[in-house]
Design an enzyme around this catalytic site. Structure first.
Site, PDB file in Angstrom:
ATOM      1  N   SER A 151       0.744  -1.272  -0.170  1.00 48.77           N
ATOM      2  CA  SER A 151      -0.059  -0.021   0.066  1.00 48.77           C
ATOM      3  C   SER A 151       0.874   1.285   0.051  1.00 48.77           C
ATOM      4  O   SER A 151       1.815   1.332  -0.739  1.00 48.77           O
ATOM      5  CB  SER A 151      -1.060   0.031   1.103  1.00 48.77           C
ATOM      6  OG  SER A 151      -1.801   0.884   1.078  1.00 48.77           O
TER       7      SER A 151
ATOM      8  N   ASP B 154      -8.167  -4.565  -6.773  1.00 45.24           N
ATOM      9  CA  ASP B 154      -7.892  -3.511  -5.338  1.00 45.24           C
ATOM     10  C   ASP B 154      -8.772  -2.192  -5.724  1.00 45.24           C
ATOM     11  O   ASP B 154      -8.854  -1.551  -6.475  1.00 45.24           O
ATOM     12  CB  ASP B 154      -6.443  -3.316  -5.844  1.00 45.24           C
ATOM     13  CG  ASP B 154      -5.788  -2.430  -4.779  1.00 45.24           C
ATOM     14  OD1 ASP B 154      -6.747  -1.792  -3.789  1.00 45.24           O
ATOM     15  OD2 ASP B 154      -4.724  -1.993  -4.752  1.00 45.24           O
TER      16      ASP B 154
ATOM     17  N   HIS C  63      -6.917  -5.148  -1.854  1.00 47.75           N
ATOM     18  CA  HIS C  63      -5.869  -4.516  -1.784  1.00 47.75           C
ATOM     19  C   HIS C  63      -4.938  -5.022  -0.673  1.00 47.75           C
ATOM     20  O   HIS C  63      -3.718  -5.084  -0.924  1.00 47.75           O
ATOM     21  CB  HIS C  63      -6.253  -3.067  -1.108  1.00 47.75           C
ATOM     22  CG  HIS C  63      -5.163  -2.284  -0.867  1.00 47.75           C
ATOM     23  ND1 HIS C  63      -4.509  -1.576  -1.882  1.00 47.75           N
ATOM     24  CD2 HIS C  63      -4.567  -1.549   0.440  1.00 47.75           C
ATOM     25  CE1 HIS C  63      -3.565  -0.759  -1.273  1.00 47.75           C
ATOM     26  NE2 HIS C  63      -3.877  -0.547  -0.063  1.00 47.75           N
TER      27      HIS C  63
END
Length: 445
Positions: free
Chosen positions: A256, A350, A384
């Site tokens: 991330s 995602d 994600h």
């Protein structure tokens, strides 16, 4: 005497029939077995139930409490074989939190009873204790068997050292043995704290790993308006100087927001040989990044592009603009300056941002500079958060930058399989680029 003998000969089959009709008065105890009885968090375990009636329907329920006090639960409905056995390696779940034959389904499908919470485990020296029980499908309040499975992060001999060296803060994990070992800096997501589970599990595989915090941890700032790359440089130097670490260069693993930090480290700092970014961005995001006299501005989200899902959650996947637009070019990280190998991991579902698009942009920038020092790994239907194997799925939660609940995307089963696949790839990638010519790591696998 003949009458008594005749009586008992006929009584036994009658008694057996009455027991079969009563699930609460079975002749032998139901047994719940884990093989092995305890293991590491990223290892598989065989779950077997024995002593059931033929074709009996039962439900298995798993429950665990994380370090925030959040309860996570999963379940699976199974039909016993003719021999009164349920083996999760071969018996399909007919309902519950997952369906089909999934040997580790009870673990990866654990979900929070309070929605939108991520499984949190701060101290890798403590095992995760998963309580599993077998209940009657018709009478769920009737517990037939229950056991606790212990899932450890650190193998025997791994050292866990809390780091307070100069400015840097975090946790260092050192494998057993004389070394030296390849070193890895582990950066986790927005929030700034260290990820001890991933770092400790990597140490089990023969790496010295520094889980580096960068804010909101111990005496580090609770909030930041900019990040200093020199802080991360101190972390790299600390790791390189450690006597158990090979001096040829270190790796970085990220996810991330920390993905763009990892790319920045590779682009501006020396001594980085291999970088894994999991669903990261190719531009500096959210905070300006300073390195000596250079400041990379932040690529910020556009709140006007935030929408609502059918479930009423925020969809921020389109909020981060195209970093290659003229007004955003200054935010793009110059990965072509890096002298290392990259693994760009991108989930196709995602919903935090377009990880596939960002991975392709970074790869094209390298190609344009005549470099092929990268690979792209894509996972359809994964979300994600692609974490270590069997980490509970995290499809939605409060976003640290947004301050509200957002959807992170993904489908639980596919995400779980992606985590297992990626884990093997990550180890192979780091051993290939950090441990060349050393066979010692083979003994750690």
């Amino acid at each position: 005497m003949l009458y008594r003998a005749f009586y008992f000969l006929h009584l036994k089959p009658l008694t057996r029939v009455s027991v079969r009709m009563s699930a609460s008065d079975r002749p032998t105890a139901v047994g719940l077995h884990f093989i092995p009885t305890r293991c590491h968090f990223d290892d598989t375990v065989q779950v077997i139930v024995r002593g059931l009636f033929p074709k009996q329907m039962v439900k298995l329920v798993a429950e665990v409490e994380d370090d925030k006090g959040m309860i996570f639960r999963s379940s699976a409905v199974h039909r016993a074989t003719e021999h009164g056995e349920v083996d999760l390696n071969s018996s399909p779940s007919l309902g519950g939190t997952y369906n089909g034959t999934e040997p580790m389904g009870l673990f990866w499908s654990l979900g929070p009873l309070t929605p939108h919470n991520k499984f949190t485990w701060w101290d890798a020296s403590r095992p995760v204790l998963v309580d599993v029980k077998v209940v009657s499908h018709e009478r769920p309040e009737h517990v037939l068997a229950k056991e606790t499975h212990q899932r450890r992060f650190m193998k025997e001999g791994v050292q866990r050292v809390v780091v307070t060296d100069g400015r840097i803060r975090g946790t260092l994990f050192i494998p057993p043995g004389p070394g030296p070992f390849p070193g890895i800096v582990d950066l986790y997501t927005l929030g700034g704290g260290p990820s001890e589970p991933r770092a400790s599990l990597l140490a089990n595989k023969g790496f010295v790993v520094l889980a580096l915090a960068f804010y909101r941890y111990k005496d580090l700032p609770k909030k930041v308006d900019k990040l200093d790359l020199e802080y991360f440089e101190e972390g790299v130097r600390f790791l390189q100087k450690h006597p158990k670490v090979k001096g040829s260069g270190v790796g970085v693993i990220s996810i991330s927001k920390s993905g763009d930090l990892a790319l920045s480290m590779a682009s501006f700092l020396s001594g980085i040989k291999a970088v894994v970014t999991i669903n990261g961005c190719c531009a500096n995001t959210l905070f300006p990044l300073k390195y000596k006299d250079t400041i990379i501005p932040a690529l910020m989200g556009d709140l006007k592009k935030v929408t609502l899902t059918e479930q009423g959650l925020l969809d921020i996947s389109k909020a981060i603009p195209d970093p290659t637009a003229n007004e955003n070019l200054a935010t793009v990280i110059p990965v072509e300056c890096a002298d290392c190998n990259f693994m760009f991991v991108a989930s196709e579902d995602d919903m935090n941002w377009d990880s596939v698009f960002f991975a392709e942009l970074a790869a094209q920038r390298l190609r344009d500079s005549g470099k092929e020092n990268f690979e792209i790994v894509r996972y359809p239907k994964a979300g994600h958060f692609v974490d270590v194997p069997y980490m509970p799925f995290y499809p939605s939660g409060v976003h640290a930058a947004v301050g509200k609940v957002v959807t992170f995307g993904g489908e639980a089963k596919t995400n779980a399989h992606a985590q297992v696949d990626l884990w093997g790839r990550v180890q192979e990638f780091f051993h290939k680029h950090l441990d060349t010519g050393n066979a010692q790591h083979k003994a750690m696998l």
